[in-house]
Design a protein around this motif. Structure first.
Motif, mmCIF file in Angstrom:
data_model
loop_
_atom_site.group_PDB
_atom_site.id
_atom_site.type_symbol
_atom_site.label_atom_id
_atom_site.label_comp_id
_atom_site.label_asym_id
_atom_site.label_seq_id
_atom_site.Cartn_x
_atom_site.Cartn_y
_atom_site.Cartn_z
ATOM 1 N N GLY A 55 -21.520 -2.671 -2.642
ATOM 2 C CA GLY A 55 -22.661 -2.423 -2.162
ATOM 3 C C GLY A 55 -22.752 -1.831 -0.760
ATOM 4 N N ILE A 56 -21.893 -1.011 -0.438
ATOM 5 C CA ILE A 56 -21.802 -0.386 0.852
ATOM 6 C C ILE A 56 -22.981 0.880 0.754
ATOM 7 N N PRO A 57 -23.684 0.987 1.816
ATOM 8 C CA PRO A 57 -24.750 2.094 1.937
ATOM 9 C C PRO A 57 -24.278 3.400 2.184
ATOM 10 N N ALA A 58 -24.678 4.332 1.914
ATOM 11 C CA ALA A 58 -24.306 5.765 2.245
ATOM 12 C C ALA A 58 -24.197 5.868 3.753
ATOM 13 N N ALA A 59 -25.028 5.363 4.549
ATOM 14 C CA ALA A 59 -24.708 5.680 6.051
ATOM 15 C C ALA A 59 -23.390 4.912 6.531
ATOM 16 N N GLU A 60 -23.090 4.018 5.762
ATOM 17 C CA GLU A 60 -21.658 3.334 6.365
ATOM 18 C C GLU A 60 -20.418 4.223 5.776
ATOM 19 N N GLN A 61 -20.670 4.931 4.634
ATOM 20 C CA GLN A 61 -19.525 5.670 3.763
ATOM 21 C C GLN A 61 -19.235 6.650 4.664
ATOM 22 N N THR A 62 -20.161 7.426 5.488
ATOM 23 C CA THR A 62 -19.567 8.566 6.294
ATOM 24 C C THR A 62 -18.288 8.571 6.705
ATOM 25 N N GLU A 63 -18.007 7.233 7.555
ATOM 26 C CA GLU A 63 -16.687 7.081 8.372
ATOM 27 C C GLU A 63 -15.598 7.045 7.604
ATOM 28 N N ILE A 64 -16.024 6.263 6.428
ATOM 29 C CA ILE A 64 -15.014 5.957 5.652
ATOM 30 C C ILE A 64 -14.337 7.094 4.700
ATOM 31 N N CYS A 83 0.795 -1.251 -0.036
ATOM 32 C CA CYS A 83 0.112 -0.113 -0.012
ATOM 33 C C CYS A 83 0.892 1.427 -0.027
ATOM 34 N N GLN A 84 1.891 1.101 0.638
ATOM 35 C CA GLN A 84 2.779 2.515 1.077
ATOM 36 C C GLN A 84 3.283 2.821 -0.350
ATOM 37 N N THR A 85 3.882 1.718 -1.219
ATOM 38 C CA THR A 85 4.363 2.074 -2.418
ATOM 39 C C THR A 85 3.180 2.574 -3.496
ATOM 40 N N ILE A 86 2.051 1.761 -3.267
ATOM 41 C CA ILE A 86 1.132 2.187 -4.405
ATOM 42 C C ILE A 86 0.448 3.716 -4.013
ATOM 43 N N LEU A 87 0.449 4.142 -2.728
ATOM 44 C CA LEU A 87 0.292 5.396 -2.269
ATOM 45 C C LEU A 87 1.113 6.502 -2.733
ATOM 46 N N THR A 88 2.335 6.087 -2.711
ATOM 47 C CA THR A 88 3.290 7.371 -2.881
ATOM 48 C C THR A 88 4.079 7.172 -4.324
ATOM 49 N N GLN A 101 -6.566 11.488 5.323
ATOM 50 C CA GLN A 101 -5.666 10.999 4.628
ATOM 51 C C GLN A 101 -5.149 9.691 5.502
ATOM 52 N N HIS A 102 -6.056 9.091 6.017
ATOM 53 C CA HIS A 102 -5.861 7.687 6.669
ATOM 54 C C HIS A 102 -6.341 6.606 5.616
ATOM 55 N N TYR A 103 -5.722 6.488 4.315
ATOM 56 C CA TYR A 103 -6.231 5.711 3.533
ATOM 57 C C TYR A 103 -6.343 4.117 3.862
ATOM 58 N N HIS A 104 -5.262 3.688 4.764
ATOM 59 C CA HIS A 104 -5.800 2.144 5.111
ATOM 60 C C HIS A 104 -6.560 1.979 5.935
ATOM 61 N N ARG A 163 -7.153 7.039 -2.105
ATOM 62 C CA ARG A 163 -6.426 8.429 -2.500
ATOM 63 C C ARG A 163 -6.545 8.880 -3.629
ATOM 64 N N HIS A 164 -6.708 7.996 -4.687
ATOM 65 C CA HIS A 164 -6.569 8.707 -6.046
ATOM 66 C C HIS A 164 -8.094 9.091 -6.775
#
Ligand code: SF4
Length: 204
Positions: free
Chosen positions: A137-146, A101-106, A153-156, A121-122
């Protein structure tokens, strides 16, 4: 890797069930466009290699994926070489590891027409939300936190939350991440670890 032989025709099913969003995005783009640009091919090929796909099966997979969009001659000259190169069989014969992930992110930030990188990130926030709904299929209500994790910037952390939600059917609860060891929760740090843990949970 998964500790098992993975053939080209197994990859659609595995992608659907076990791949993190970065790899699922590459897989879906490849199926839709019958093409991926260089860094996308590289990111996905190295991931599949680490998953346990042999070079022979990788060549079958990519040849079928491109289908009639190119001749055998073009495929063999331009694409097969690159696949074999990723497996350390051509050129410098280096054993390239799958990207963390670190390599992919940077590294190698994707341009507007490229599909590699980390969607958390992108992607634009709007596109990310649409993709989370459409892909998992992640509902909108669950997406707020994500989306809050993404904004910070806490992608992981965002990716780990998606893992928890998409593995709730195996009993994974919020805050448990990929599992706990010595009292610490494991968060997502490598796409191959994400996929391997997902496969384990399915088999348990
Ligand atoms: Fe892939 Fe890592 Fe981004 Fe998750 S956090 S989508 S595994 S690069």
């Amino acid at each position: 890797d998964f500790g098992e032989t993975i053939t080209a025709d197994m990859i659609d099913d595995l992608a659907l069930k076990h791949f993190p969003l970065c790899m699922r995005n590459l897989h879906d783009r490849l199926r839709k466009d019958r093409h991926l640009k260089h860094f996308g091919r590289l990111q996905y090929t190295l991931f599949l290699k680490a998953l346990g796909v042999s070079v022979e099966e990788a060549v079958v997979f990519w040849r079928k994926a491109y289908g009639g969009t190119m001749t055998d001659d073009k495929f063999n000259k331009e694409y097969k070489y690159n696949i074999r190169h990723s497996y350390g069989l051509e050129g410098k014969r280096a054993n390239y590891p799958a990207k963390s992930c670190q390599t992919i992110l940077t590294s190698n930030q994707p341009g507007p027409t490229e599909s590699h990188g980390c969607p958390f990130r992108h992607f634009s926030p709007d596109n990310l939300q649409l993709t989370l709904s459409a892909t998992f299929g992640i509902p909108a209500a669950e997406q707020t936190e994500i989306m809050a994790a993404v904004k910070g910037q806490h992608y992981h952390i965002a990716c780990t939350r998606v893992f928890e939600l998409t593995h709730a059917k195996y009993g994974v609860k919020k805050g448990e991440g990929l599992g706990t060891a010595n009292g610490a929760t494991e968060t997502v740090s490598h796409p191959n670890r994400y996929a391997a843990r997902s496969r384990e949970l399915e088999k348990e």
